[in-house]
Design a protein around this motif. Structure first.
Motif, PDB file in Angstrom:
ATOM      1  N   UNK A   1     -31.299  66.229 104.418  1.00 11.63           N
ATOM      2  CA  UNK A   1     -30.049  66.331 103.883  1.00 11.63           C
ATOM      3  C   UNK A   1     -29.133  67.575 102.957  1.00 11.63           C
ATOM      4  N   UNK A   2     -29.743  67.946 102.989  1.00 11.75           N
ATOM      5  CA  UNK A   2     -29.460  69.328 101.697  1.00 11.75           C
ATOM      6  C   UNK A   2     -27.567  69.801 102.433  1.00 11.75           C
ATOM      7  N   UNK A   3     -27.473  70.490 101.546  1.00 12.71           N
ATOM      8  CA  UNK A   3     -25.860  71.189 102.010  1.00 12.71           C
ATOM      9  C   UNK A   3     -25.053  71.567 100.805  1.00 12.71           C
ATOM     10  N   UNK A   4     -24.658  73.321 100.874  1.00 13.69           N
ATOM     11  CA  UNK A   4     -24.310  73.644  99.851  1.00 13.69           C
ATOM     12  C   UNK A   4     -22.796  74.242  99.963  1.00 13.69           C
ATOM     13  N   UNK A   5     -21.821  74.687  99.159  1.00 14.28           N
ATOM     14  CA  UNK A   5     -20.476  74.432  98.997  1.00 14.28           C
ATOM     15  C   UNK A   5     -20.167  75.679  97.954  1.00 14.28           C
ATOM     16  N   UNK A   6     -19.171  76.298  97.705  1.00  8.80           N
ATOM     17  CA  UNK A   6     -18.614  77.576  97.104  1.00  8.80           C
ATOM     18  C   UNK A   6     -17.219  77.287  96.840  1.00  8.80           C
ATOM     19  N   UNK A   7     -16.739  76.226  95.644  1.00 11.80           N
ATOM     20  CA  UNK A   7     -15.536  75.772  95.659  1.00 11.80           C
ATOM     21  C   UNK A   7     -15.205  76.721  93.688  1.00 11.80           C
ATOM     22  N   UNK A   8     -14.010  77.279  93.248  1.00 10.55           N
ATOM     23  CA  UNK A   8     -13.759  77.919  92.784  1.00 10.55           C
ATOM     24  C   UNK A   8     -15.135  78.591  91.906  1.00 10.55           C
ATOM     25  N   UNK A   9     -15.883  79.395  92.253  1.00 13.60           N
ATOM     26  CA  UNK A   9     -16.187  79.965  91.449  1.00 13.60           C
ATOM     27  C   UNK A   9     -16.925  79.062  91.760  1.00 13.60           C
TER      28      UNK A   9
ATOM     29  N   UNK B   1     -21.121  77.509  92.796  1.00  9.91           N
ATOM     30  CA  UNK B   1     -21.715  76.774  94.198  1.00  9.91           C
ATOM     31  C   UNK B   1     -22.115  75.261  93.680  1.00  9.91           C
ATOM     32  N   UNK B   2     -22.272  74.027  94.877  1.00 12.59           N
ATOM     33  CA  UNK B   2     -22.160  73.413  94.919  1.00 12.59           C
ATOM     34  C   UNK B   2     -23.086  72.684  95.537  1.00 12.59           C
ATOM     35  N   UNK B   3     -23.753  71.246  95.523  1.00  9.81           N
ATOM     36  CA  UNK B   3     -24.725  71.176  96.447  1.00  9.81           C
ATOM     37  C   UNK B   3     -25.031  69.340  96.069  1.00  9.81           C
ATOM     38  N   UNK B   4     -25.282  69.040  97.302  1.00  9.97           N
ATOM     39  CA  UNK B   4     -25.485  67.664  97.756  1.00  9.97           C
ATOM     40  C   UNK B   4     -26.544  67.335  98.398  1.00  9.97           C
ATOM     41  N   UNK B   5     -26.518  65.963  98.540  1.00 11.55           N
ATOM     42  CA  UNK B   5     -27.555  65.642  99.536  1.00 11.55           C
ATOM     43  C   UNK B   5     -28.392  64.304  98.991  1.00 11.55           C
ATOM     44  N   UNK B   6     -28.589  63.814 100.472  1.00  9.38           N
ATOM     45  CA  UNK B   6     -28.931  61.890 100.912  1.00  9.38           C
ATOM     46  C   UNK B   6     -29.938  61.424  99.948  1.00  9.38           C
ATOM     47  N   UNK B   7     -29.919  60.672  99.128  1.00  5.88           N
ATOM     48  CA  UNK B   7     -31.078  59.763  97.761  1.00  5.88           C
ATOM     49  C   UNK B   7     -30.923  58.663  98.359  1.00  5.88           C
ATOM     50  N   UNK B   8     -32.452  58.736  99.134  1.00  7.49           N
ATOM     51  CA  UNK B   8     -32.875  57.023  99.670  1.00  7.49           C
ATOM     52  C   UNK B   8     -33.842  56.602  98.094  1.00  7.49           C
ATOM     53  N   UNK B   9     -34.292  55.266  98.578  1.00  3.90           N
ATOM     54  CA  UNK B   9     -35.190  54.200  97.718  1.00  3.90           C
ATOM     55  C   UNK B   9     -36.070  54.711  97.950  1.00  3.90           C
ATOM     56  N   UNK B  10     -36.674  54.884  99.212  1.00  3.69           N
ATOM     57  CA  UNK B  10     -37.940  55.120  98.811  1.00  3.69           C
ATOM     58  C   UNK B  10     -38.085  55.389 100.504  1.00  3.69           C
TER      59      UNK B  10
END
Length: 241
Positions: free
Chosen positions: A32-40, A42-51
């Motif tokens: 589930x990777x996602x990107x965003x931009x804030x105050x110049x 780049x931000x990335x987030x993703x789900x991090x599962x154990x296995x």
């Protein structure tokens, strides 16, 4: 489709950057990777599962970069909601205004056992480093953040459960308030529709739906809206396999 390697499209040059690497004794599943931009930045987030996907203990990680090349060390944005018991977190993207960055995530019952209690939440930050307490928003499963139409209205789309799409819109700039449901005719046969949209040059919005089936002729389905997401046509099969 006669050119499966490229689909007849030119290759866009780019560079690859590794943001996170699993270890034998750590969290091994990223999704589930996602990107965003804030105050110049780049931000990335993703789900991090154990296995494995959406199992007990799944959290959300994020990192940021000023140039897309050098990235900060991943940090925990949202921990597992109940301490590795029955819930998990799913990354659902960012929305930025001039003043704050909002990060979204869905809490789910781990292992896809049931989805009647899935709910979208938001955390906000003024600096991209410190985050406020989670704010519950509304029921449903979401993995894609709000995006703006040309009119400025925000659309956010997900599903009530595994088979019923939930298409939502708001005119509130903060992306956390005044959300309403768009009206979509009932349609059978969806399983994890995970909708996502594009807007044509004439202003028509096209919502695409995933449709899982054993049928070899399975295709993406699509619905359109000409009133900025208030109402939608009945989904029909496209010629996208």
């Amino acid at each position: 489709q006669a050119q499966p390697e490229t689909l007849g499209l030119a290759t866009v040059p780019g560079e690859h950057r590794l943001l996170y690497k699993a270890t034998e004794d750590g969290y091994k599943y990223s999704h589930h990777p996602n990107l965003g931009v804030f105050h110049n930045k780049l931000y990335a987030m993703w789900s991090s599962g154990i296995a494995q996907e959406d199992d007990n203990g799944q959290r959300v990680l994020y990192c940021h970069s000023e140039d897309g090349l050098l990235w900060s060390k991943p940090d925990v944005l949202v921990e597992d909601p109940d301490g590795i018991e029955s819930l998990a977190c799913v990354a659902a993207g960012f929305h930025a205004t001039d003043r704050e960055l909002t990060a979204y995530y869905t809490t789910i019952t781990a292992g896809h056992a049931t989805h009647e209690h899935d709910r979208l939440h938001a955390v906000t930050s003024r600096d991209g480093r410190t985050w406020n307490r989670p704010q519950p928003l509304f029921q449903g499963f979401f993995i894609e953040s709000p995006r703006a139409l040309r009119s400025g209205r925000l659309l956010m789309n997900g599903q009530w459960d595994t088979s019923r799409p939930r298409l939502m819109f708001t005119d509130a700039a903060d992306g956390r308030s005044a959300w309403k449901d768009g009206r979509l005719p009932e349609s059978e046969g969806f399983n994890w529709p995970e909708p996502s949209w594009l807007q044509r040059s004439d202003g028509t919005i096209v919502m695409l739906f995933r449709r899982q089936t054993s049928n070899a002729q399975a295709a993406l389905y699509a619905s359109t809206s000409n009133d900025d997401g208030k109402t939608w046509t009945r989904p029909v099969a496209t010629n996208f396999p």
